[in-house]
Structures are given as structure tokens and as C-alpha cells.
Design an enzyme around this catalytic site. Sequence first.
Site, short mmCIF file in Angstrom:
data_model
loop_
_atom_site.label_atom_id
_atom_site.label_comp_id
_atom_site.label_asym_id
_atom_site.label_seq_id
_atom_site.Cartn_x
_atom_site.Cartn_y
_atom_site.Cartn_z
N SER A 1 -17.46 -72.70 44.84
CA SER A 1 -18.19 -72.34 46.09
C SER A 1 -18.03 -73.33 47.12
O SER A 1 -17.80 -74.63 46.54
CB SER A 1 -19.55 -71.91 45.81
OG SER A 1 -19.67 -70.85 45.01
N1 SAH Z 1 -20.80 -71.35 40.27
C1 SAH Z 1 -19.63 -71.73 40.86
C2 SAH Z 1 -18.83 -70.43 41.52
C3 SAH Z 1 -17.93 -69.72 40.63
S1 SAH Z 1 -17.22 -68.43 41.56
C4 SAH Z 1 -19.57 -72.77 41.48
O1 SAH Z 1 -20.29 -73.80 41.08
O2 SAH Z 1 -18.56 -73.08 42.13
C5 SAH Z 1 -18.11 -67.19 40.93
C6 SAH Z 1 -17.86 -66.86 39.23
O3 SAH Z 1 -18.47 -65.66 38.90
C7 SAH Z 1 -16.45 -66.67 38.72
O4 SAH Z 1 -16.10 -67.72 37.86
C8 SAH Z 1 -16.45 -65.13 38.24
O5 SAH Z 1 -15.68 -65.30 37.07
C9 SAH Z 1 -17.85 -65.09 37.91
N2 SAH Z 1 -18.35 -63.79 37.74
C10 SAH Z 1 -18.02 -62.63 38.31
N3 SAH Z 1 -18.70 -61.53 37.77
C11 SAH Z 1 -19.19 -62.10 36.70
C12 SAH Z 1 -20.21 -61.20 35.80
N4 SAH Z 1 -20.19 -59.90 35.81
N5 SAH Z 1 -20.58 -62.12 34.70
C13 SAH Z 1 -20.41 -63.45 34.50
N6 SAH Z 1 -19.86 -64.04 35.43
C14 SAH Z 1 -19.09 -63.51 36.45
#
Ligand code: SAH
Length: 221
Positions: free
Chosen positions: A70
Site C-alpha cells: 500500500s
Molecule cells: N498490508 C499490505 C497490503 C497488501 S495488499 C501492506 O502492508 O502493504 C492486500 C493484500 O490482501 C493482498 O496481499 C491480498 O492477497 C490480500 N487479500 C485479499 N483478499 C484476502 C482475503 N480474503 N484474506 C486474506 N488476505 C486477502
Amino acid sequence: MNGTDLKGIGMTSARTRERLANRLREKGIGDERVLEMIRTTPRHLFMEEALSHQAYDDTALPIGYGQTISQPWVVARMTELLVERGAPRKVLEIGTGCGYQAAVLAGLCDEVYSVERIRPLQEQARKRLRELGLARVQLKHADGTLGWASEAPFDGILAACARAEVPRELLDQLADGGRLVMPVGDTGTQWLTVVDRDGDQFHSQRLEPVRFVPFQRGVER
Ligand code: SAH
């Protein structure tokens, strides 16, 4: 990686992180606890080396598997909202991704639980957090739609992925007086949304428009 190496890395990028923190302050982030975490969390260690020169730009970057780390402003804004009424003691994050947001939360909350549905991302995040001495962050390869029932209730829940509605299980797993922060919306406009629980009542506020990867169902191996 040992402590000395980490310190060296910290030293070389401390100034760039300071600049990023200043930029986020200019963009409206006012919580000093959050800005301090931006200054001290080595974001470049959460991405491929080839992209690390962009680590302290205020942009989202790819982390593989169609997912992104993010944008720092988004991480700071969501964290600020989560800790606004006092830092929650026990927090659940949905969507560990690379683990950066979890590392930021670990500096502010006593207990951090985070779930990720894509196994290789989850494994990589575990390795990174361990190298940073943050092994106490609890990670699980699971579908975040279901929350983390055995550890509920949570004083705070933060979802880093967007869906048209907040899953019922997450609301159920929010402690009384707790707060959930999540982007809500479909593939069109998504809104950063805060939900405060007061007994059986859930008070929802829609804040600024944001862009997130989708909150999907089920897990990927
Ligand atoms: N927290 C991260 C952001 C990652 S993007 C950071 O620090 O940058 C969001 C993440 O959510 C992705 O890796 C995606 O695989 C995950 N995601 C999407 N749907 C999900 C679900 N149902 N359960 C767990 N993770 C999920």
C-alpha cells in the site's frame, strides 16, 4: 540478517524516511506516533531490491501475485484512524501482503494478528518480520473473510483490501468499543470506512476515496 546489518540499512535510509514522514505530515497525517513508525520502519526491506529505490516515494508498488504494498499515505491514514481513540491492544489485519502495515502496527499495538490468502506472500512476510525482530506478529495463511475466530475479540481490525460490504464475521469479531478500518466499495469507487462498535450498534463513517486490491474469497495455495 543480524542487528548490525539492520542498523546499517536504517542509517542509510533514515534521511529518506524522514522526508517521507514530512511529506505525509504535509498531506494531513497529524498523529506523531504514526509518523514515528514511518520514520523507523524500513519499507525498502518489504519489497524486491529492484524497486527499493522507490521505497520512500509515496506510491503503491507491486509485490508479485498481482498484489501491491500500500501507498505510505494510505498505511499512515488507516493506522491513524485505528489508533485515534487510543492504540488498540489487540489488532487483526486482513491482507498481510508484504508485512509492512503489520510491522507499523506492531510498533503501536501489543498484539498483532494478520491473515493472508496467498501462501508465498504470507511466507515471505513471515521471514521478513522475523529478520526485523518482529516474530511476535502472528501470521496465518487463511481467508480473511472469516477473520480469526479463535483469537477474537479484537480491539481493532484493519483490512488492506476492498469489498462492497464489510464481512459479517469481522463485525462479530470486533470488541465492544472497538474500531474497524476498511476500504468499502466495488471495482468503481472505494471509500475508506471506519466502523465503531457500541454494544450491538455499529456506527459507520465514510471518509476519503481510495484504491485498493480486491478483498477476495477463499485461499490460494
Ligand atoms: N498490508 C499490505 C497490503 C497488501 S495488499 C501492506 O502492508 O502493504 C492486500 C493484500 O490482501 C493482498 O496481499 C491480498 O492477497 C490480500 N487479500 C485479499 N483478499 C484476502 C482475503 N480474503 N484474506 C486474506 N488476505 C486477502
